[in-house]
Enzyme design. Structure first.
Site, PDB file in Angstrom:
ATOM      1  N   TYR A   1     -10.439 -11.524   1.248  1.00 22.84           N
ATOM      2  CA  TYR A   1     -10.813 -10.235   1.795  1.00 22.84           C
ATOM      3  C   TYR A   1     -10.945  -9.363   0.693  1.00 22.84           C
ATOM      4  O   TYR A   1     -11.723  -8.561   0.513  1.00 22.84           O
ATOM      5  CB  TYR A   1      -9.562 -10.088   2.698  1.00 22.84           C
TER       6      TYR A   1
ATOM      7  N   ILE B   1     -16.317  -6.389   9.664  1.00 25.49           N
ATOM      8  CA  ILE B   1     -15.694  -7.206   8.767  1.00 25.49           C
ATOM      9  C   ILE B   1     -15.709  -8.762   9.279  1.00 25.49           C
ATOM     10  O   ILE B   1     -15.839  -8.707  10.663  1.00 25.49           O
ATOM     11  CB  ILE B   1     -14.283  -6.881   8.405  1.00 25.49           C
TER      12      ILE B   1
ATOM     13  N   ASP C   1      -3.424   0.479  12.928  1.00 26.84           N
ATOM     14  CA  ASP C   1      -2.956  -0.240  13.965  1.00 26.84           C
ATOM     15  C   ASP C   1      -3.935  -0.970  15.061  1.00 26.84           C
ATOM     16  O   ASP C   1      -3.912  -0.907  16.320  1.00 26.84           O
ATOM     17  CB  ASP C   1      -2.050   0.584  15.019  1.00 26.84           C
TER      18      ASP C   1
END
Length: 292
Positions: A183, A121, A219
């Site tokens: 996004y 990304i 996480d």
């Protein structure tokens, strides 16, 4: 209302999990032994953890990301963990030619490909949409168009091996959420393109599986740094997430929902109570901590 939600949401998640995963589990690490796998975005986070899992399963690995120094360390660790082989190609997906370079490296190294895991990304902000159309255009190039380009380049090899495409996406690509418009747009695009491609494969009797991975809050260092101040949720572990992605790709599943209960519940609500879902999502944000 709070007590009802605590009861209702888990029940929704269990119902959806049963719907998607009622078939018996039959994953074996041997499914990946000797397989030729590309992992993008492999220098950190979920991509790095996928590389380590695949290495333990004795797969052949080709890893890519922007930072060469980090990739070198990941490759070294993969070899220590038992990878059949491990190589890397560093570069930016902003370069429209880079996806083809990566796939060509796999062809030159192995002569084929069994699994393409698309995970990279581009950087974006977590805030109110600021009107920067140029940023969205750049993010689409990295988060969407490079996925299409890599898939296009890899298709001949994947057709030959009857392989798998694994697309790492997000709940932001299934339902709307505030503060992530650029996004979210790229993730919705992934769902549209790869779901359509799956249909075409079926029509043409092309035996390539497409697995879309719908992830919640994980996480990773980047995710925690960007959103932890504004989201009430506790992130799920990246190590387990990475393993579930690999399992889903190997089992040729249509979709992975992770964490399954939370993501499954939200997706079910999307169909039966979209306004309620929107309010539930908004209530999960500490809006006072978002600064324009």
């Amino acid at each position: 209302m709070g007590v009802l939600l605590k009861i209702f949401i888990p029940l929704l998640g269990l119902a959806l999990a049963f719907y998607f995963y009622s078939a018996p589990e039959n994953f074996s690490e041997e499914m990946l032994r000797g397989k030729r796998v590309i992992v993008t975005g492999a220098s950190s986070g979920i991509g790095e953890q996928m590389a380590y899992h695949l290495a333990r399963m004795e797969a052949h690995l080709l890893l890519t990301a922007r930072t060469e120094a980090k990739l070198q360390k990941v490759v070294e660790q993969c070899l220590k963990l038992g990878a059949a082989s491990a190589h890397y190609v560093s570069g930016s997906m902003e370069d429209t030619m880079f996806p083809e370079v990566v796939v060509k490296e796999a062809e030159n190294t192995w002569g084929g490909l069994d699994m393409l895991i698309l995970n990279h990304i581009g950087y974006t902000y977590f805030n109110y949409f600021n009107g920067d159309v140029g940023h969205i255009r750049k993010l689409l190039e990295i988060n969407f168009l490079s996925y299409v380009a890599m898939t296009t380049s890899a298709l001949p090899m994947l057709k030959e091996s009857e392989g798998s495409i694994v697309v790492v996406s997000s709940m932001a690509g299934k339902t709307s959420a505030p503060f992530s418009a650029p996004y979210s747009a790229t993730k919705f695009a992934l769902d549209g393109f790869f779901s359509s491609l799956r249909q075409e494969f079926i029509i043409d009797k092309v035996n390539i599986s497409v697995t879309l991975c719908i992830l919640g809050y994980i996480d990773t260092e980047n995710a925690v740094r960007v959103v932890s101040h504004a989201i009430r949720d506790t992130p799920a572990p990246k190590e387990e997430c990475a393993l579930e992605i690999i399992k889903s790709g190997a089992l040729r599943r249509r979709e992975l929902h992770y964490p399954s209960q939370a993501v499954g519940s939200l997706l079910l609500l999307r169909g039966i109570a979209p306004d309620f879902l929107d309010s539930l999502i908004r209530s999960n944000y500490k809006v006072e901590n978002i600064r324009r």
